[in-house]
Design a protein around this motif. Structure first.
Motif, mmCIF file in Angstrom:
data_model
loop_
_atom_site.group_PDB
_atom_site.id
_atom_site.type_symbol
_atom_site.label_atom_id
_atom_site.label_comp_id
_atom_site.label_asym_id
_atom_site.label_seq_id
_atom_site.Cartn_x
_atom_site.Cartn_y
_atom_site.Cartn_z
ATOM 1 N N SER A 1 24.326 -6.427 84.766
ATOM 2 C CA SER A 1 25.173 -6.042 85.917
ATOM 3 C C SER A 1 26.654 -6.169 85.610
ATOM 4 C CB SER A 1 24.838 -6.877 87.158
ATOM 5 O OG SER A 1 23.563 -6.563 87.602
ATOM 6 N N LEU A 2 27.032 -5.980 84.354
ATOM 7 C CA LEU A 2 28.452 -5.993 83.987
ATOM 8 C C LEU A 2 28.899 -4.548 83.774
ATOM 9 C CD1 LEU A 2 28.274 -8.891 81.368
ATOM 10 C CD2 LEU A 2 28.764 -9.058 83.818
ATOM 11 N N SER A 3 30.201 -4.345 83.645
ATOM 12 C CA SER A 3 30.659 -2.977 83.390
ATOM 13 C C SER A 3 31.479 -2.896 82.109
ATOM 14 C CB SER A 3 31.457 -2.417 84.568
ATOM 15 O OG SER A 3 31.890 -3.394 85.417
ATOM 16 N N VAL A 4 31.603 -1.676 81.626
ATOM 17 C CA VAL A 4 32.405 -1.394 80.431
ATOM 18 C C VAL A 4 33.492 -0.406 80.848
ATOM 19 C CG1 VAL A 4 32.355 -0.610 78.027
ATOM 20 C CG2 VAL A 4 30.249 -1.426 79.098
ATOM 21 N N VAL A 5 34.731 -0.666 80.424
ATOM 22 C CA VAL A 5 35.815 0.294 80.689
ATOM 23 C C VAL A 5 36.374 0.741 79.338
ATOM 24 C CG1 VAL A 5 38.051 0.670 81.786
ATOM 25 C CG2 VAL A 5 36.393 -0.852 82.868
ATOM 26 N N TRP A 6 36.511 2.052 79.178
ATOM 27 C CA TRP A 6 37.096 2.589 77.951
ATOM 28 C C TRP A 6 38.536 3.014 78.231
ATOM 29 C CZ3 TRP A 6 31.903 3.097 78.839
ATOM 30 C CH2 TRP A 6 31.035 2.822 77.770
ATOM 31 N N CYS A 7 39.459 2.612 77.352
ATOM 32 C CA CYS A 7 40.872 3.012 77.468
ATOM 33 C C CYS A 7 41.293 3.699 76.164
ATOM 34 C CB CYS A 7 41.782 1.803 77.622
ATOM 35 S SG CYS A 7 41.419 0.726 78.982
ATOM 36 N N THR A 8 42.357 4.482 76.255
ATOM 37 C CA THR A 8 42.968 4.956 75.015
ATOM 38 C C THR A 8 43.735 3.785 74.401
ATOM 39 O OG1 THR A 8 45.030 5.543 76.091
ATOM 40 C CG2 THR A 8 43.333 7.253 76.021
ATOM 41 N N SER A 9 44.195 3.959 73.185
ATOM 42 C CA SER A 9 44.935 2.866 72.538
ATOM 43 C C SER A 9 46.270 2.615 73.242
ATOM 44 C CB SER A 9 45.162 3.180 71.059
ATOM 45 O OG SER A 9 45.805 4.426 70.962
ATOM 46 N N THR A 10 46.733 3.570 74.073
ATOM 47 C CA THR A 10 47.978 3.333 74.812
ATOM 48 C C THR A 10 47.724 2.761 76.200
ATOM 49 O OG1 THR A 10 47.945 5.614 75.587
ATOM 50 C CG2 THR A 10 49.253 5.157 73.623
ATOM 51 N N ARG B 1 45.566 4.111 78.689
ATOM 52 C CA ARG B 1 45.089 4.990 79.766
ATOM 53 C C ARG B 1 43.579 4.844 79.902
ATOM 54 N NH1 ARG B 1 44.850 10.965 79.927
ATOM 55 N NH2 ARG B 1 45.837 10.911 77.903
ATOM 56 N N VAL B 2 43.106 4.602 81.111
ATOM 57 C CA VAL B 2 41.665 4.449 81.339
ATOM 58 C C VAL B 2 41.007 5.819 81.255
ATOM 59 C CG1 VAL B 2 39.910 3.819 83.053
ATOM 60 C CG2 VAL B 2 41.947 2.387 82.770
ATOM 61 N N THR B 3 40.009 5.952 80.361
ATOM 62 C CA THR B 3 39.367 7.259 80.196
ATOM 63 C C THR B 3 37.976 7.305 80.825
ATOM 64 O OG1 THR B 3 38.632 6.517 78.026
ATOM 65 C CG2 THR B 3 40.579 7.907 78.083
ATOM 66 N N GLY B 4 37.375 6.152 81.073
ATOM 67 C CA GLY B 4 36.051 6.165 81.694
ATOM 68 C C GLY B 4 35.497 4.778 81.818
ATOM 69 N N TRP B 5 34.376 4.686 82.503
ATOM 70 C CA TRP B 5 33.734 3.387 82.640
ATOM 71 C C TRP B 5 32.241 3.592 82.847
ATOM 72 C CZ3 TRP B 5 37.093 5.527 86.110
ATOM 73 C CH2 TRP B 5 36.613 5.819 87.382
ATOM 74 N N ALA B 6 31.493 2.540 82.577
ATOM 75 C CA ALA B 6 30.051 2.571 82.808
ATOM 76 C C ALA B 6 29.724 1.417 83.728
ATOM 77 C CB ALA B 6 29.296 2.425 81.482
ATOM 78 N N ARG B 7 28.870 1.677 84.698
ATOM 79 C CA ARG B 7 28.492 0.648 85.655
ATOM 80 C C ARG B 7 26.980 0.638 85.797
ATOM 81 N NH1 ARG B 7 30.516 2.976 91.386
ATOM 82 N NH2 ARG B 7 29.038 1.473 92.184
#
Ligand code: SF4
Length: 532
Positions: free
Chosen positions: A263-272, A274-280
């Motif tokens: 029940s945790l989430s993952v957030v993907w960001c660019t190296s600068t 910017r949030v590009t997506g997440w998984a829940r």
């Protein structure tokens, strides 16, 4: 909420403890406090049917269509006449007396009746207190059985209601309730809180994966990170409360599956940043309020939008007063803070917010030590998002991204939809609610981290490169900034409304839950966090 045909007996016991607790359980709110872990451990042997022996059966499923309930008896014992005794296992925190409470009586009464309805003779019922190793036999009267039946009906009424039951007020039950950290009974009046709130494991951390070209995977309960055959790190997965992936880092599908299963989430960001997506996780709490959130977002809630902007400007003013040298701007920001509270429309709010941001950032550089500004030749006059034109803007971009990732996790954790907002437009296909909540934390968390990192020499201009007018942060600079950000969000401060010490990360979840309360009708109003 829709009432299922058969109710879990445990849910009826929760109703007997507190109707709101039953609602929270049915809405899918789960907590992972020490109290819950102790309960789970205490039940582990009883949950294993293979531990059954002759005359002693474990994990026995029961159902009563007459009562409309189903459940599981921890242990059922057979006597010489083949009559059965239901034994419920209960963990109690150390030092509390092993006493049978009303919810326990209701629970064993329903289990015993269900067993009888299935055609088995029932001789008695008992509760076994695992911490005390004490068994207390219970004699039930017809009044107990009638009370249990009435409690089933009350549970159905709770679930049928359109709105969550309000939290109890100044009730001792709340201090014993494992759901206090998601229910927030003491925070509802938006006044100082004296009771200690136990939150889900406070020692867990958000894991940031930053090394380009590395790969993270799960092995024997640990998250392992390696690159080109070299191990870069290893972390016990139970100490992780979320993952943030920066840039080109690979996650194994096994790790993603394990994180979501927990029940945790993952957030993907660019190296600068910017949030590009997440998984829940597929399962999340509060499906009903989520629908109400969409309706409220569509209809508009100017009261919420006002609070986001007011708190944002208030925190800009406080940060500038503390660290900067622009008293006139602070005075103007205070005026704008008050004006935001009276704004009649979102257009007015945007106008006020825009003027405040321009004034604040015009004086932003005054919050940096003059010696640092001179030695590093720092320049800054205006926010430039994409692309960042200077090191300060590049650092702010990264920190705002980290903040957005944290708020996203908080919003998802309480079952709200990040996309249905009240200040930012949901029509722009951005995580509008997350961006709404980010506003009140920008200055106090992200701006503060950037200023501290430069002033302390953790970030230097040499950690940035500028090519064709775009400034990027180096891998070392990113690590330093992420470390500073983590120190900030795990560090505590005195909550300006509730008066207790709380980490900034926990404060983000509290604010998300207060928004949830406004949406589901159990919270009279929302107030943003304003640092003093
Ligand atoms: S914290 Fe209090 S009001 Fe909330 S569910 Fe628990 S007992 Fe009920």
């Amino acid at each position: 909420m829709t009432t299922p045909e058969l109710l879990p007996i445990s849910l009826v016991a929760h109703q007997a403890f507190c109707p709101r607790r039953a609602w929270l359980e049915a809405a899918g709110e789960s907590t992972d406090t020490h109290q819950v872990q102790v309960g789970v451990q205490a039940h582990t042997p009883a949950d294993d049917p293979t531990g059954s022996r002759s005359r002693r059966y474990r994990a026995v499923d029961v159902v009563s269509h007459d009562l409309g309930v189903y459940g599981r008896c921890d242990t059922v014992e057979l006597d010489d006449d083949a009559a059965m005794t239901v034994v419920e296992h209960k963990a109690t925190p150390v030092r509390r007396r092993p006493e049978v409470t009303e919810p326990m009586r209701i629970q064993v009464a329903l289990q015993a009746r269900a067993l009888a309805d299935m055609g088995y003779p029932v001789a008695g019922q008992a509760v076994y207190f695992t911490n005390h190793r004490v068994r207390v036999d219970i004699t039930l009267s017809p009044a107990d059985v009638a009370a249990a039946r009435e409690m089933v009906a009350a549970t159905a009424r709770t679930l049928d209601a359109e709105q969550a039951p309000p939290p109890l007020e100044n009730d001792r039950r709340c201090s014993r309730c494992s759901h206090i950290s998601v229910c927030l009974p003491d925070e509802r009046p938006l006044a100082p809180v004296t009771r200690r709130i136990v939150v889900a494991d406070p020692d867990t951390q958000v894991l940031h994966l930053t090394t380009p070209g590395s790969r993270a995977y799960v092995e024997r309960g640990r998250i392992e990170v390696s690159k080109s055959g070299e191990k870069l790190g290893s972390f016990p997965i139970e100490r992780v409360q979320g993952l943030v992936v920066h840039g080109n880092v690979d996650l194994s599908s096994g790790l993603i599956r394990e994180v979501l299963w927990r029940s945790l989430s993952v957030v993907w960001c660019t190296s600068t940043g910017r949030v590009t997506g997440w998984a829940r996780p597929a399962q999340g709490p509060n499906g009903g309020p989520r629908l109400l959130q969409h309706v409220a977002s569509h209809n508009g809630r100017i009261d919420l939008a006002r609070q986001f902007v007011t708190a944002k400007i208030a925190n800009q003013a406080t940060l500038l007063r503390r660290h900067g040298n622009a008293p006139d701007t602070v005075t103007r920001l205070r005026e704008l803070q008050r004006a935001a509270l009276d704004a009649l429309s979102l257009t007015d709010l945007f106008g006020i917010e825009g003027e405040a941001a321009a004034s604040y950032f015009a004086q932003f550089l005054t919050m940096f030590r003059p010696k640092v500004v001179e030695a590093e030749q720092l320049t800054f006059s205006v926010r430039t998002r994409r692309p960042a034109r200077d090191p300060i803007n590049a650092a702010l971009n990264l920190c705002y991204g980290l903040l957005t990732a944290d708020i996203l996790r908080a919003v998802v954790a309480c079952g709200l939809d990040p996309h249905a907002g009240f200040l930012h437009s949901s029509g722009r296909n951005k995580p509008a609610l997350a961006l709404d909540l980010v506003e009140e934390f920008r200055a106090a968390v992200a701006d503060s981290v950037v200023i501290t990192a430069f002033n302390n020499g953790e970030l230097r201009v040499r950690d940035f490169t500028t090519v064709l007018g775009t400034t990027r942060i180096s891998a070392n600079g990113r690590k330093a900034l992420i470390a500073g950000y983590e120190r900030r969000v795990t560090g505590t401060f005195r909550h300006p409304i509730f008066g207790y010490e709380v980490s900034w990360r926990r404060a983000m979840e509290i604010q998300a839950r207060l928004v949830l309360g406004v949406i589901d009708g159990t919270q009279p109003r929302y107030e943003g966090i304003k640092i003093r």
